[in-house]
Design an enzyme around this catalytic site. Structure first.
Site: not given
Ligand code: GAR
Length: 203
Positions: A16-17, A96-97, A113, A154, A184
């Site tokens: 979604t991001n 993790i990278l 995050h 992070d 986000e």
């Molecule tokens: C999002 O909430 C993002 O912030 C989180 O995973 C989700 C992915 O959603 N990321 C983390 O937790 C990284 N530490 P998406 O695939 O729908 O964008």
């Protein structure tokens, strides 16, 4: 206007991001950069469908199918270099990278995050776990953070943050959705444009 910054978005799941980035690129909010590649560590990620629908080239690099972290990152770098990627956006990328990777792309990797860093972040805090931890702690305000990525999970410099209220009957799922919608999906595209604009000026 000069040349656009070439962006790769790294994903693992729903995307979604990534969708927010595609939409904001189409509407011109992201104008100093262009998403030229989407890379997933998971061949089944729905994010790949979103990329294909937007005609963005995709690649899959699996951590599980790689003999080591080193090999995984070597394959990743090879793909990124082939597309001359200048900025890497981690959008729900659940791997993790290592320092080996992050030091190669200093100030050229950003991550979203789903909490207000330094709360509920670092190793083991990802996806719904972050929201569960926030609810367990009883915080009344949470949010999202976009930051540069360095060797500390992070831990890199913060670019943008946005706060979101926790509601009395929230579940991890309802809270996750509100943080995505109200934070986000807004600050990730804003941060991408901010960083690309600065990088383009220096070109
Ligand atoms: C999002 O909430 C993002 O912030 C989180 O995973 C989700 C992915 O959603 N990321 C983390 O937790 C990284 N530490 P998406 O695939 O729908 O964008």
């Amino acid at each position: 206007m000069g040349e656009k910054i070439k962006i790769a978005v790294l994903v693992s799941g729903g995307g979604t991001n990534l969708q927010a980035l595609i939409d904001k690129q189409q509407s011109g909010i992201i104008r100093s950069g262009e998403i030229v590649l989407v890379v997933s560590n998971n061949a089944d990620a729905f994010a790949l469908e979103r990329a294909k629908k937007a005609n963005i080239p995709t690649a899959v690099v699996s951590r599980k199918d790689s003999a080591s972290q080193e090999e995984f990152e070597k394959n990743l770098i090879e793909i990124l270099e082939k597309s001359e990627i200048e900025l890497i956006v981690l959008a729900g990328f659940m791997c993790i990278l290592s320092e080996n990777f992050t030091s190669k792309y200093q100030k050229r990797i950003i991550n979203v995050h789903p909490s207000l860093i330094p709360s509920f972040c670092g190793k083991g805090f990802y996806g719904l776990r972050v929201h569960r931890a926030a609810l367990d702690y009883g915080v009344k305000v949470t949010g999202a953070t976009v930051h540069f990525v360095n060797e500390v999970p992070d831990g890199g410099e913060i670019i943008l943050q946005k706060a979101v209220d926790v509601e009395p009957n929230d579940t991890p799922e309802t809270l996750q959705r509100r943080v995505m919608e109200n934070a986000e999906w807004i600050i990730l595209p804003q941060a991408v444009e901010l960083v690309c604009e600065k990088m383009a000026e220096r070109k």
